[in-house]
Design a protein around this motif. Structure first.
Motif, PDB file in Angstrom:
ATOM      1  N   ILE A 256      -4.463  -0.312 -13.338  1.00 31.79           N
ATOM      2  CA  ILE A 256      -4.588   0.896 -12.501  1.00 31.79           C
ATOM      3  C   ILE A 256      -3.784   0.686 -11.220  1.00 31.79           C
ATOM      4  O   ILE A 256      -4.023  -0.282 -10.494  1.00 31.79           O
ATOM      5  N   LEU A 257      -2.834   1.565 -10.963  1.00 29.27           N
ATOM      6  CA  LEU A 257      -2.030   1.515  -9.742  1.00 29.27           C
ATOM      7  C   LEU A 257      -2.331   2.770  -8.936  1.00 29.27           C
ATOM      8  O   LEU A 257      -2.360   3.866  -9.491  1.00 29.27           O
ATOM      9  N   GLU A 258      -2.560   2.609  -7.649  1.00 29.34           N
ATOM     10  CA  GLU A 258      -2.914   3.780  -6.843  1.00 29.34           C
ATOM     11  C   GLU A 258      -2.040   3.895  -5.610  1.00 29.34           C
ATOM     12  O   GLU A 258      -1.917   2.957  -4.835  1.00 29.34           O
ATOM     13  N   TYR A 259      -1.455   5.094  -5.463  1.00 28.14           N
ATOM     14  CA  TYR A 259      -0.727   5.416  -4.232  1.00 28.14           C
ATOM     15  C   TYR A 259      -1.510   6.506  -3.497  1.00 28.14           C
ATOM     16  O   TYR A 259      -1.814   7.558  -4.079  1.00 28.14           O
TER      17      TYR A 259
ATOM     18  N   VAL B 289       5.037  -5.357  -8.799  1.00 31.94           N
ATOM     19  CA  VAL B 289       5.552  -4.080  -8.289  1.00 31.94           C
ATOM     20  C   VAL B 289       4.636  -3.556  -7.189  1.00 31.94           C
ATOM     21  O   VAL B 289       5.089  -3.133  -6.121  1.00 31.94           O
ATOM     22  N   ALA B 290       3.327  -3.607  -7.443  1.00 32.71           N
ATOM     23  CA  ALA B 290       2.342  -3.093  -6.481  1.00 32.71           C
ATOM     24  C   ALA B 290       2.449  -3.828  -5.148  1.00 32.71           C
ATOM     25  O   ALA B 290       2.407  -3.227  -4.082  1.00 32.71           O
ATOM     26  N   GLU B 291       2.622  -5.132  -5.237  1.00 27.75           N
ATOM     27  CA  GLU B 291       2.764  -5.968  -4.039  1.00 27.75           C
ATOM     28  C   GLU B 291       4.012  -5.556  -3.240  1.00 27.75           C
ATOM     29  O   GLU B 291       3.970  -5.384  -2.025  1.00 27.75           O
TER      30      GLU B 291
ATOM     31  N   VAL C  18       8.891   3.835  -7.682  1.00 26.51           N
ATOM     32  CA  VAL C  18       9.645   4.812  -6.884  1.00 26.51           C
ATOM     33  C   VAL C  18       8.709   5.547  -5.924  1.00 26.51           C
ATOM     34  O   VAL C  18       9.031   5.749  -4.747  1.00 26.51           O
ATOM     35  N   ILE C  19       7.546   5.926  -6.426  1.00 26.10           N
ATOM     36  CA  ILE C  19       6.572   6.672  -5.615  1.00 26.10           C
ATOM     37  C   ILE C  19       6.124   5.837  -4.417  1.00 26.10           C
ATOM     38  O   ILE C  19       5.997   6.333  -3.298  1.00 26.10           O
ATOM     39  N   GLY C  20       5.926   4.543  -4.637  1.00 24.12           N
ATOM     40  CA  GLY C  20       5.567   3.640  -3.537  1.00 24.12           C
ATOM     41  C   GLY C  20       6.631   3.625  -2.447  1.00 24.12           C
ATOM     42  O   GLY C  20       6.318   3.504  -1.268  1.00 24.12           O
ATOM     43  N   HIS C  21       7.892   3.770  -2.856  1.00 25.53           N
ATOM     44  CA  HIS C  21       9.003   3.797  -1.896  1.00 25.53           C
ATOM     45  C   HIS C  21       9.110   5.154  -1.201  1.00 25.53           C
ATOM     46  O   HIS C  21       9.251   5.240   0.013  1.00 25.53           O
ATOM     47  N   LEU C  22       9.081   6.223  -1.999  1.00 26.64           N
ATOM     48  CA  LEU C  22       9.386   7.558  -1.461  1.00 26.64           C
ATOM     49  C   LEU C  22       8.192   8.218  -0.775  1.00 26.64           C
ATOM     50  O   LEU C  22       8.368   9.175  -0.027  1.00 26.64           O
TER      51      LEU C  22
END
Ligand SMILES: [Zn+2]
Length: 495
Positions: free
Chosen positions: A247-250, A208-210, A301-305
């Motif tokens: 850990i995922l970071e936006y 997903v992160a990629e 979703v956050i990565g997209h929006l």
């Protein structure tokens, strides 16, 4: 289902059906009059009979016999205008999409009246997609009553101008993105424990992160040992599967953004450990990672929006198994932050792994931390499968969550996390014990977590009732609901 926006006239639509929305208290809107004229008065004559009243979640099919290009007009009841809201629209859209599919239709057209509110349009897009969700990955054969061809493939939204088209296209894009995130969460939650181990969940997070360009860090077992994630490791020690910490970071462009952390419980299967659960219904414990699923779905979703706030997604994931190496009732473990915990029940393991995750999260100096966990059966006794139990340490954050819950209809209900409840989790031999005195189980969970959620505003959402088992919705199945994705996205977007 593919959703497109076009400029055009419904009379020339080449799809299987044109959907005409009908309000219970207005049979004479422009669209009905136009459809009625095309069908030479048959719609008004039909409405005058009183067979169809425009009540919500009712539809009626009229065959057009060549009067317009599409072979069917489907009247879709919306109810009374004054009572219409985003959730009503979702329920109607979900009902209608399922019905179109069950009729065997492949394509539908929906003329959109120009006065349609943006949030209603988005609600309709989301619910149409979510209502058609099925989890069939492990089926190799069709069910007896299943018709191979019943797939609603496309929905065309018709508007009147270029301006309306580009505006609606943005809304459709948003709705699709949010629905996809919710479907990701459902898929993960529905996945059996042997098909979604902590390692596989971490791989999914990396994927997903990629795709949406988030930073992703995964700690494996040696790293967790080195960094002192002792309670997560303690829960994992009875399992042959290694734990993971994800850990995922936006980070938005520019400086000075607030940081929000989303923390998810990711028990990929919960047997209860040595405090073994009873057999009936234990298979449902594959859903015990629904908090993690919601965080991962929301991060996608956050990565997209790309909202205007920094968002850190934190997931602690492990199995909880009994075995000769498993933790035992009475064991004392030390959390990431250094507090000692007496484990009186090994089935209260979600709060143990969250203790480490909440401790770790403090380093991001967040302005808000929301954890989601299928934590207690008691929350179902309290609120059923309707709302998540919300408790926390910060009124302003709680208000933000309530507002997001209102907009998305992913409901929350605040429960009191008074200091009085701290007494219940006091241990005789350690700093804290992992269960209370047998009363107010949901609040004992909250009181325990509060000890570890220090240094930032925090709200805990107990989603044991809403993660699966919801009934009566047209767009949420009784299996995994994907609860939390829409709520979290709304929260960070409105931050
Ligand atoms: Zn448990």
């Amino acid at each position: 289902m593919n959703i497109t926006v076009e400029i055009g006239d419904f009379r020339q639509s080449e799809t299987d059906a044109v959907l005409i929305p009908v309000l219970e208290d207005d049979f004479h809107n422009e669209l009905i009059l136009a459809a009625d004229a095309a069908l030479e008065g048959r719609i008004q004559a039909f409405l005058n009979l009183g067979d169809f009243k425009g009540k919500p979640k009712t539809t009626s099919v009229l065959y057009t016999n060549g009067a317009i290009t599409a072979p069917r007009i489907i009247l879709v009841g919306l109810g009374v205008y004054a009572e219409l809201n985003a959730e009503k629209v979702r329920q109607v859209a979900g009902h209608t999409a399922r019905q179109a599919r069950d009729m065997g239709l492949k394509s539908i057209t929906v003329p959109i009246p120009p006065e349609t509110q943006d949030d209603w349009a988005q609600a309709a897009v989301e619910a149409s997609l979510l209502s058609l969700y099925e989890f069939k990955q492990h089926k190799t054969q069709k069910d007896d009553n299943e018709d191979e061809d019943k797939t609603l493939e496309s929905m065309t939204l018709l508007v009147g101008s270029e301006v309306e088209k580009s505006s609606l296209e943005r809304i459709v894009e948003r709705g699709q993105t949010i629905a996809k995130g919710t479907i990701l969460a459902r898929d993960l939650s529905n996945q059996p424990g042997n098909h979604l181990t902590p390692t596989q969940l971490a791989e999914k997070a990396e994927e997903v992160a990629e795709t949406v360009r988030l930073n992703c860090t995964v700690f494996d077992k040696p790293t967790l040992e080195e960094k002192g994630f002792r309670t997560l490791l303690a829960v994992a020690q009875g399992s042959a599967e290694d734990p993971r910490f994800i850990i995922l970071e936006y980070t938005p462009e520019g400086e000075g953004h607030d940081t929000v952390a989303l923390v998810g419980k990711g028990i990929t299967f919960d047997t209860g450990g040595i405090s073994l659960k009873s057999g009936g219904g234990m298979h449902e414990m594959k859903h015990d990672m629904s908090g993690a699923a919601a965080v991962l779905g929301a991060m996608q979703v956050i990565g997209h929006l790309k909202p205007n706030v920094r968002v850190v997604g934190v997931i602690a994931t492990t199995e909880n198994m009994p075995g000769s190496t498993a933790i035992k009732p009475g064991d004392v473990v030390t959390s990431y932050g250094g507090k000692t915990i007496e484990i009186l029940n090994t089935d209260a393991e979600g709060r143990l792994i969250l203790a480490d995750a909440l401790g770790w999260t403090a380093q991001y100096e967040p302005q808000g931390v929301i954890d989601l966990a299928t934590l207690t059966g008691a929350v179902i006794t309290c609120l059923g499968h309707v709302a998540a139990g919300a408790m926390g340490t910060d009124d302003a954050l709680m208000e933000k969550i309530k507002k997001a819950a209102e907009k998305t209809h992913e409901r929350v209900w605040e429960l009191p996390l008074w200091d009085d409840y701290d007494e219940g989790v006091k241990s005789k031999v350690a700093d804290v014990q992992n269960i209370g005195d047998g009363t107010a189980g949901t609040l004992a969970g909250g009181a325990f977590l509060k000890k570890f959620a220090e240094g930032y505003p925090w709200v805990h959402l107990d989603i044991a009732g809403t993660a699966w088992g919801m009934k009566g919705s047209t767009y949420i199945p009784e299996t995994a609901s994907g609860y939390g994705v829409r709520l979290l996205v709304q929260l960070v977007e409105d931050w």
